[in-house]
Design a protein around this motif. Structure first.
Motif, PDB file in Angstrom:
ATOM      1  N   LEU A  47       0.809  -1.222   0.000  1.00 26.75           N
ATOM      2  CA  LEU A  47       0.000   0.000   0.000  1.00 26.75           C
ATOM      3  C   LEU A  47       0.840   1.269   0.000  1.00 26.75           C
ATOM      4  O   LEU A  47       0.460   2.276   0.570  1.00 26.75           O
ATOM      5  CB  LEU A  47      -0.967   0.029   1.196  1.00 26.75           C
ATOM      6  CG  LEU A  47      -1.921  -1.158   1.339  1.00 26.75           C
ATOM      7  CD1 LEU A  47      -2.663  -1.085   2.652  1.00 26.75           C
ATOM      8  CD2 LEU A  47      -2.896  -1.204   0.183  1.00 26.75           C
ATOM      9  N   ASN A  48       2.007   1.202  -0.589  1.00 27.16           N
ATOM     10  CA  ASN A  48       2.802   2.414  -0.767  1.00 27.16           C
ATOM     11  C   ASN A  48       2.557   2.962  -2.171  1.00 27.16           C
ATOM     12  O   ASN A  48       2.557   2.223  -3.143  1.00 27.16           O
ATOM     13  CB  ASN A  48       4.296   2.134  -0.604  1.00 27.16           C
ATOM     14  CG  ASN A  48       4.607   1.714   0.798  1.00 27.16           C
ATOM     15  OD1 ASN A  48       4.105   2.302   1.750  1.00 27.16           O
ATOM     16  ND2 ASN A  48       5.405   0.665   0.937  1.00 27.16           N
ATOM     17  N   LEU A  49       2.344   4.284  -2.202  1.00 27.69           N
ATOM     18  CA  LEU A  49       1.986   4.917  -3.460  1.00 27.69           C
ATOM     19  C   LEU A  49       3.174   5.749  -3.921  1.00 27.69           C
ATOM     20  O   LEU A  49       3.754   6.492  -3.141  1.00 27.69           O
ATOM     21  CB  LEU A  49       0.775   5.807  -3.197  1.00 27.69           C
ATOM     22  CG  LEU A  49       0.094   6.470  -4.364  1.00 27.69           C
ATOM     23  CD1 LEU A  49      -0.961   5.526  -4.905  1.00 27.69           C
ATOM     24  CD2 LEU A  49      -0.578   7.744  -3.904  1.00 27.69           C
ATOM     25  N   LYS A  50       3.526   5.579  -5.195  1.00 28.96           N
ATOM     26  CA  LYS A  50       4.635   6.366  -5.722  1.00 28.96           C
ATOM     27  C   LYS A  50       4.104   7.239  -6.848  1.00 28.96           C
ATOM     28  O   LYS A  50       3.454   6.742  -7.760  1.00 28.96           O
ATOM     29  CB  LYS A  50       5.720   5.431  -6.247  1.00 28.96           C
ATOM     30  CG  LYS A  50       7.125   5.947  -5.980  1.00 28.96           C
ATOM     31  CD  LYS A  50       8.164   5.128  -6.694  1.00 28.96           C
ATOM     32  CE  LYS A  50       8.313   3.694  -6.218  1.00 28.96           C
ATOM     33  NZ  LYS A  50       9.198   2.903  -7.082  1.00 28.96           N
ATOM     34  N   ILE A  51       4.326   8.545  -6.756  1.00 29.17           N
ATOM     35  CA  ILE A  51       3.896   9.443  -7.828  1.00 29.17           C
ATOM     36  C   ILE A  51       5.143  10.003  -8.483  1.00 29.17           C
ATOM     37  O   ILE A  51       5.980  10.623  -7.830  1.00 29.17           O
ATOM     38  CB  ILE A  51       3.042  10.604  -7.260  1.00 29.17           C
ATOM     39  CG1 ILE A  51       1.802  10.050  -6.549  1.00 29.17           C
ATOM     40  CG2 ILE A  51       2.619  11.544  -8.373  1.00 29.17           C
ATOM     41  CD1 ILE A  51       0.977  11.095  -5.866  1.00 29.17           C
ATOM     42  N   LYS A  52       5.246   9.734  -9.788  1.00 31.97           N
ATOM     43  CA  LYS A  52       6.457  10.168 -10.487  1.00 31.97           C
ATOM     44  C   LYS A  52       6.097  11.068 -11.648  1.00 31.97           C
ATOM     45  O   LYS A  52       5.139  10.810 -12.369  1.00 31.97           O
ATOM     46  CB  LYS A  52       7.215   8.946 -11.022  1.00 31.97           C
ATOM     47  CG  LYS A  52       8.578   8.766 -10.368  1.00 31.97           C
ATOM     48  CD  LYS A  52       9.444   7.818 -11.153  1.00 31.97           C
ATOM     49  CE  LYS A  52       8.952   6.382 -11.114  1.00 31.97           C
ATOM     50  NZ  LYS A  52       9.903   5.429 -11.659  1.00 31.97           N
ATOM     51  N   SER A  53       6.816  12.139 -11.795  1.00 29.26           N
ATOM     52  CA  SER A  53       6.606  13.021 -12.937  1.00 29.26           C
ATOM     53  C   SER A  53       7.912  13.748 -13.171  1.00 29.26           C
ATOM     54  O   SER A  53       8.428  14.396 -12.272  1.00 29.26           O
ATOM     55  CB  SER A  53       5.484  14.007 -12.618  1.00 29.26           C
ATOM     56  OG  SER A  53       5.352  14.929 -13.669  1.00 29.26           O
ATOM     57  N   GLY A  54       8.437  13.619 -14.385  1.00 28.40           N
ATOM     58  CA  GLY A  54       9.750  14.209 -14.654  1.00 28.40           C
ATOM     59  C   GLY A  54      10.762  13.659 -13.660  1.00 28.40           C
ATOM     60  O   GLY A  54      10.858  12.460 -13.446  1.00 28.40           O
ATOM     61  N   HIS A  55      11.466  14.563 -12.985  1.00 28.94           N
ATOM     62  CA  HIS A  55      12.471  14.102 -12.030  1.00 28.94           C
ATOM     63  C   HIS A  55      11.961  14.099 -10.598  1.00 28.94           C
ATOM     64  O   HIS A  55      12.682  13.788  -9.669  1.00 28.94           O
ATOM     65  CB  HIS A  55      13.726  14.960 -12.129  1.00 28.94           C
ATOM     66  CG  HIS A  55      14.398  14.829 -13.453  1.00 28.94           C
ATOM     67  ND1 HIS A  55      14.987  13.652 -13.865  1.00 28.94           N
ATOM     68  CD2 HIS A  55      14.535  15.699 -14.482  1.00 28.94           C
ATOM     69  CE1 HIS A  55      15.467  13.808 -15.084  1.00 28.94           C
ATOM     70  NE2 HIS A  55      15.198  15.054 -15.488  1.00 28.94           N
TER      71      HIS A  55
END
Lengths: 330, 380
Positions: free
Chosen positions: B102-110
């Motif tokens: 249940l860990n959420l990773k939000i990635k955008s660009g760097h």
């Protein structure tokens, strides 16, 4: 997680009554669970709620499945149709009951069943209690209320008369003592906690808390000082005792320890060595029971109880404690 | 779960569902937004238990690709931080990745955020949509219906059922009624394709309707309305709005409306509003905001208001016609203004049945579709 079977071991009557009303499908609209602290009232209401909302109900058993989504969410406090009301500070306020009232004019979020539990129901203000009365009287369909209280005498008669009362009996000290020993507490500590009828989980928590060990030491030292006319118990109170016991709850806890101390002295007078709680302080007790006579010990117990009541009535804690020390000083 | 999504539609969806989320909830899980990804797209859900808003981002819409990559799954994420995070991300594409813990990773660009999520199983389960029990309305019509009735709901909790708008569908006639026991607003519209469908005693909380009114744009699109046992669903293309209903029996209101009248006044609505508004200037401080209306000869009305401590106001108003008995009547100015505004017609006809009986306001082209009823105030 407890089950009815486990709970029945030490609350046979209460559990049987609840189970019968579930299996015979004669659930009343309101229950009053009353009994001393740590007797499983909250566990019972949790199990009751779980069975009520459980998705895999077995008609012939009162046991919830513990595995369906509803059961799980009740355990984590996320079920939308189950409402817990707890005192907000000193009392349960009118607003909290109004929230409940509003909630019950709406249809349920998932089903049309609703369940609410009011903890420490005796702490409702008069306004709140009268508001609650209104919808205790006229429940909408499929609503179950559980009121939990340790002092059913402090509740409004009009509320009590509208609930099915279920008495939770005091746990036998022996039973609790054994449970605490199983949890790995030292004998003397287990004895102390079981005599205070403390909840097992809470006892384990306290046992690991330095504050408690220190508190016990301070109370014993305080008794040393007040029992000895050469020493200044009054000074000790200000320099050490009041600094350690701050806030209403901890002050009450301190008084609880004092009560046990005097109970032990009475036990010694009556030659009931077995029922002494502070077994590790036997020498001191032996010594003091020559100083304090049986009837004196009795009067002093009353003094401690008076102090407890004064604190509940919002007497300034320092004044109340000073007064007590002056009474205790030999 | 894993999605690679355009930032714009995601942001718009988050803003939609945020409207339902309140900062103080009793159920901890409701402080979060539920994200649900399946092969068709991504669904966001926000709720404060009274109302629930679901917003859908389809994978592809009108040839524009919103979501580039989907691995199905679901998670609940704290609503407090999500909007700001998404808003301030550097790139136009956002990658959201959820692992088994249940860990959420939000990635955008760097930029990369790691958030703690909650189990989506804990989230309230919404009722299944029963599409056979539904009907369609135009959005601008629905908004008008809300505007014309919702103002009359009761604000006091003494009779909770009156804090909602009563909805009834029978023989192709949809009727909305709201009352706070001092005034009543009713609106009927005929439906075309709802012969099979009828329901009664559906009471939607007034607060939910105002919320819905805010969310909907004034368009000609249709909205689908479905009623279930304990919820009502308003469904536009990509936004679903659910509200719980009020529990209880709505009082029978049809008998309250008088069917004969002793005095009928026909008057220009705008002029009447303005003159009552002026008269109420002095009465506003008063508890009941009372304005008095008296019929005079030659089709004129006299409107007065008197507050002994402040002063007196008097105004005469030309009407189109006054038929029937002479009349002196007092009423709450605010109720009257609300009612006239809701009717939204140039000319209105007001039917009185004596100074102590409720009176009815309708538009002059008498088509019985909209009706406002006000009870007068007793004065001496």
């Amino acid at each position: 997680m407890t089950t009815w079977v486990e709970l029945e071991k030490f609350q046979p009557v209460a559990v049987k009554m609840i189970n019968n009303s579930i299996t015979r499908q004669r659930i009343a609209h309101a229950y009053l669970f009353h009994g001393p602290p740590g007797t499983g009232k909250q566990e019972a209401s949790l199990l009751f709620a779980m069975r009520y909302f459980c998705e895999n109900k077995d008609e012939h058993s009162s046991e919830p499945c513990h595995e369906c989504v509803s059961c799980k969410r009740i355990q984590s406090g996320n079920h939308p149709d189950l409402h817990w009301i707890e005192p907000d500070g000193q009392s349960i306020k009118k607003d909290q009951i109004e929230y409940l009232q509003k909630e019950f004019t709406y249809t349920g979020l998932e089903s049309n069943q609703k369940f609410y539990v009011v903890k420490q129901a005796e702490k409702m203000t008069v306004n709140a209690a009268n508001r609650l009365l209104k919808f205790l009287e006229e429940p909408s369909q499929d609503t179950v209320a559980v009121l939990i209280t340790e002092h059913s005498g402090q509740m409004l008669d009009t509320i009590v008369s509208r609930c099915q009362r279920i008495q939770f009996h005091t746990l036998s000290g022996e039973h609790l003592y054994q449970q605490l020993l199983d949890q790995g507490l030292a004998e003397s500590t287990a004895k102390l906690f079981s005599s205070m009828k403390m909840d097992v989980n809470q006892a384990v928590e306290w046992n690991e808390d330095d504050w408690f060990a220190e508190a016990r030491k301070i109370v014993i030292q305080l008794m040393d000082k007040v029992m000895n006319s050469n020493e200044e118990g009054y000074l000790y109170l200000h320099q050490v005792y009041l600094k350690h016991f701050q806030g209403r709850e901890s002050l009450e806890f301190g008084l609880e320890l004092l009560l046990i101390w005097f109970q032990d002295i009475i036990s010694l007078h009556l030659d009931k060595q077995d029922s002494v709680v502070l077994i590790d302080q036997m020498e001191r007790l032996e010594q003091f029971h020559y100083i304090v006579s049986l009837s004196e010990a009795k009067t002093l117990i009353y003094e401690v109880l008076y102090t407890k009541r004064r604190l509940a009535q919002n007497v300034h804690p320092t004044l109340a404690m000073e007064n007590l020390i002056l009474q205790l000083q030999r | 779960m894993k999605i690679l999504i355009e930032r714009e539609p995601l942001m718009a969806s988050i803003q939609n569902v945020m409207k339902a989320i309140s900062s103080k909830t009793t159920i901890p899980i409701l402080s979060g937004i539920k994200l649900e990804a399946n092969d068709q797209g991504v669904k966001l859900t926000g709720s404060n238990s009274d109302i629930t808003i679901e917003s859908i981002i389809p994978k592809e819409e009108d040839g524009v690709i919103n979501i580039h990559e989907i691995i199905p799954g679901q998670i609940v994420v704290q609503a407090k931080f999500l909007p700001e995070i998404i808003k301030k991300l550097p790139n136009n594409q956002v990658e959201i990745d959820v692992d088994d813990d249940l860990n959420l990773k939000i990635k955008s660009g760097h930029a990369e955020f790691k958030l703690n999520g909650q189990d989506a199983e804990e989230y309230p389960q919404l009722p299944m949509l029963q599409t056979e029990n539904s009907f369609d309305l135009q959005i601008d019509l629905l908004k008008m219906l809300i505007r014309q009735t919702n103002f009359a709901v009761s604000v006091s909790e003494t009779r909770p059922i009156l804090t909602g708008v009563h909805l009834k569908l029978e023989e192709n006639l949809l009727e909305l009624v709201a009352t706070d026991s001092h005034r009543l607003a009713s609106r009927k519209i005929s439906m075309n394709d709802a012969e099979e469908l009828f329901f009664n005693n559906v009471v939607i909380p007034g607060k939910s309707l105002s919320e819905l009114n805010k969310i909907l744009d004034e368009t000609q699109d249709t909205i689908q309305i479905s009623v279930t046992d304990n919820q009502i669903l308003f469904r536009t293309k990509n936004v679903y709005f659910l509200s719980r209903l009020l529990d209880g029996n709505y009082p029978e209101t049809s008998r309250l409306i008088p069917n004969q009248s002793k005095t009928v006044v026909k008057v220009n609505s705008k002029e009447l509003i303005e003159s009552i508004d002026r008269a109420s200037l002095l009465a506003k401080d008063n508890r009941n905001n009372i304005v008095k209306l008296v019929t005079k000869g030659q089709n004129t009305l006299q409107i007065t208001s008197n507050s002994p401590e402040i002063g007196h106001v008097e105004e005469t108003l030309e009407t189109d016609s006054i038929d029937g008995e002479e009349l002196k009547i007092s009423f709450n100015a605010k109720y009257m203004i609300d009612a006239l505004r809701a009717i939204d017609s140039d000319k209105v006809s007001i039917n009185f049945t004596g100074a102590m009986r409720p009176f009815v306001i309708r538009p002059e082209e008498d088509d019985e579709q909209i009706l406002q009823l006000i009870t007068p105030v007793r004065t001496y």
